[in-house]
Design a protein around this motif. Sequence first.
Motif, PDB file in Angstrom:
ATOM      1  N   VAL A  35       3.321   4.914  -3.737  1.00 55.16           N
ATOM      2  CA  VAL A  35       3.636   3.511  -4.229  1.00 55.16           C
ATOM      3  C   VAL A  35       3.957   2.589  -3.196  1.00 55.16           C
ATOM      4  O   VAL A  35       5.154   2.692  -2.521  1.00 55.16           O
ATOM      5  N   VAL A  36       3.368   1.150  -3.725  1.00 57.22           N
ATOM      6  CA  VAL A  36       3.551   0.230  -3.078  1.00 57.22           C
ATOM      7  C   VAL A  36       4.185  -0.989  -3.862  1.00 57.22           C
ATOM      8  O   VAL A  36       3.344  -1.130  -4.549  1.00 57.22           O
ATOM      9  N   THR A  37       5.240  -1.417  -3.707  1.00 55.56           N
ATOM     10  CA  THR A  37       5.770  -2.994  -4.704  1.00 55.56           C
ATOM     11  C   THR A  37       5.064  -3.934  -3.948  1.00 55.56           C
ATOM     12  O   THR A  37       4.904  -4.236  -2.696  1.00 55.56           O
ATOM     13  N   GLY A  38       4.915  -5.059  -5.021  1.00 57.70           N
ATOM     14  CA  GLY A  38       4.348  -6.142  -3.920  1.00 57.70           C
ATOM     15  C   GLY A  38       3.016  -6.178  -3.793  1.00 57.70           C
ATOM     16  O   GLY A  38       2.541  -6.870  -2.697  1.00 57.70           O
ATOM     17  N   ALA A  39       2.059  -5.255  -4.710  1.00 61.77           N
ATOM     18  CA  ALA A  39       0.487  -5.205  -4.081  1.00 61.77           C
ATOM     19  C   ALA A  39      -0.507  -5.286  -4.877  1.00 61.77           C
ATOM     20  O   ALA A  39      -1.232  -5.369  -4.791  1.00 61.77           O
ATOM     21  N   GLY A  40      -0.288  -6.716  -5.381  1.00 64.62           N
ATOM     22  CA  GLY A  40      -0.943  -7.922  -5.736  1.00 64.62           C
ATOM     23  C   GLY A  40      -1.867  -8.713  -4.783  1.00 64.62           C
ATOM     24  O   GLY A  40      -2.966  -9.082  -4.932  1.00 64.62           O
ATOM     25  N   SER A  41      -0.905  -8.853  -3.481  1.00 63.69           N
ATOM     26  CA  SER A  41      -1.691  -9.498  -2.557  1.00 63.69           C
ATOM     27  C   SER A  41      -0.771  -9.464  -1.463  1.00 63.69           C
ATOM     28  O   SER A  41      -0.226  -8.330  -1.218  1.00 63.69           O
ATOM     29  N   GLY A  42      -1.775  -9.724  -0.470  1.00 62.52           N
ATOM     30  CA  GLY A  42      -1.215  -9.889   1.322  1.00 62.52           C
ATOM     31  C   GLY A  42      -0.940  -8.977   1.431  1.00 62.52           C
ATOM     32  O   GLY A  42      -1.646  -8.022   1.841  1.00 62.52           O
ATOM     33  N   ILE A  43       0.235  -8.812   2.101  1.00 59.06           N
ATOM     34  CA  ILE A  43       0.710  -7.521   3.445  1.00 59.06           C
ATOM     35  C   ILE A  43       0.728  -6.058   2.116  1.00 59.06           C
ATOM     36  O   ILE A  43       0.183  -4.738   2.391  1.00 59.06           O
ATOM     37  N   GLY A  44       0.997  -6.206   0.737  1.00 54.86           N
ATOM     38  CA  GLY A  44       0.854  -5.077  -0.573  1.00 54.86           C
ATOM     39  C   GLY A  44      -0.474  -4.902  -0.617  1.00 54.86           C
ATOM     40  O   GLY A  44      -0.552  -3.335  -0.531  1.00 54.86           O
ATOM     41  N   ALA A  45      -1.140  -5.773  -0.884  1.00 58.10           N
ATOM     42  CA  ALA A  45      -2.319  -5.539  -1.383  1.00 58.10           C
ATOM     43  C   ALA A  45      -3.204  -4.502   0.077  1.00 58.10           C
ATOM     44  O   ALA A  45      -4.408  -3.423  -0.253  1.00 58.10           O
ATOM     45  N   ALA A  46      -2.759  -5.213   0.650  1.00 59.90           N
ATOM     46  CA  ALA A  46      -3.763  -4.095   2.259  1.00 59.90           C
ATOM     47  C   ALA A  46      -3.242  -3.283   2.538  1.00 59.90           C
ATOM     48  O   ALA A  46      -3.697  -2.573   3.276  1.00 59.90           O
ATOM     49  N   THR A  47      -1.627  -2.613   2.275  1.00 62.70           N
ATOM     50  CA  THR A  47      -1.267  -1.915   3.031  1.00 62.70           C
ATOM     51  C   THR A  47      -1.754  -0.689   1.748  1.00 62.70           C
ATOM     52  O   THR A  47      -2.186   1.032   1.737  1.00 62.70           O
ATOM     53  N   ALA A  48      -1.988  -0.717   0.050  1.00 63.12           N
ATOM     54  CA  ALA A  48      -2.514  -0.655  -0.734  1.00 63.12           C
ATOM     55  C   ALA A  48      -3.960   0.425  -0.743  1.00 63.12           C
ATOM     56  O   ALA A  48      -4.782   1.261  -0.285  1.00 63.12           O
ATOM     57  N   LEU A  49      -4.791  -0.691   0.025  1.00 64.35           N
ATOM     58  CA  LEU A  49      -6.233  -0.815   0.581  1.00 64.35           C
ATOM     59  C   LEU A  49      -6.307   0.417   1.894  1.00 64.35           C
ATOM     60  O   LEU A  49      -6.850   1.117   1.173  1.00 64.35           O
TER      61      LEU A  49
END
Length: 270
Positions: A12-26
């Motif tokens: 689970v990643v919060t704030g995953a819509g952009s920036g660090i969160g999106a990069a982490t999910a990917l």
Amino acid sequence: MSGIGPKGARVVVTGAGSGIGAATALEFSRRGAEVVICLDIDIERAQQTTASCHGPAAAYRCDVGDSDLLQEIADAVTDTHGPIDIAVNNAGVGMGGPFLEGSAEDWGWLMRVNLDGVANGCRAFGGPMVRGGHGHIVNVASAAAFVMNRDMAPYCASKAAVLALSRCLRADWAGTGVGVSVICPGVINTPIASATRLLGPLAGRQERLQARFRYGHAPENVARAIVGAAQKNQGTVPVGLEAEVAYRISPFLPPPVQALLDRVPIGRIL
């Protein structure tokens, strides 16, 4: 206690819509996570991230400052996808300017996301991990946790609190099979300026702030550090040369030097 690798993990990643969160999910999806859950207050951006993931992924609209809502989502995620192995509490906002230019509402807005959001995530996802004896929490703080600045009092306070909370939980949960890491990035090229309130003499300088952030480190660097922290069960992880140097030397700087650095106004670089 050993860490948890990304392959086959439910993340689970919060704030995953952009920036660090999106990069982490990917990054987790690229490394073979079983499923990546992207939480963001902007559901469309979260869905854009899941659409770019390499494997199974799901998006949920979530205000991390709402503890009841986050708990409902955590329960729904577990019911749908199974117990979570790794939870990354990344969602955050910014604030800059003289302390007295901000209102109590400004303070509450920032703390609700930056500190309460992390605590809510630790409770909602960490609780089942502790009860099950397995899991890893990664909290994203900032180099501002140990580098103070006259124009960043609320932001520095929130990130220092996240660092303290993470270290306390790491000690508290050490014998449970659950690890806790805290990531402290330096200047990262993310859209955080769009979620930053600039007050007093800094008001209206969002575009100039964002221009400065474009010279920062890539969010993918932080994403790799997050995956590595969970895999190796690392404690405190600074990211970026400036963060690494500050983390190592700040405890040893003479008080007059610390005071001089604390007084450097952000306005000089915006």
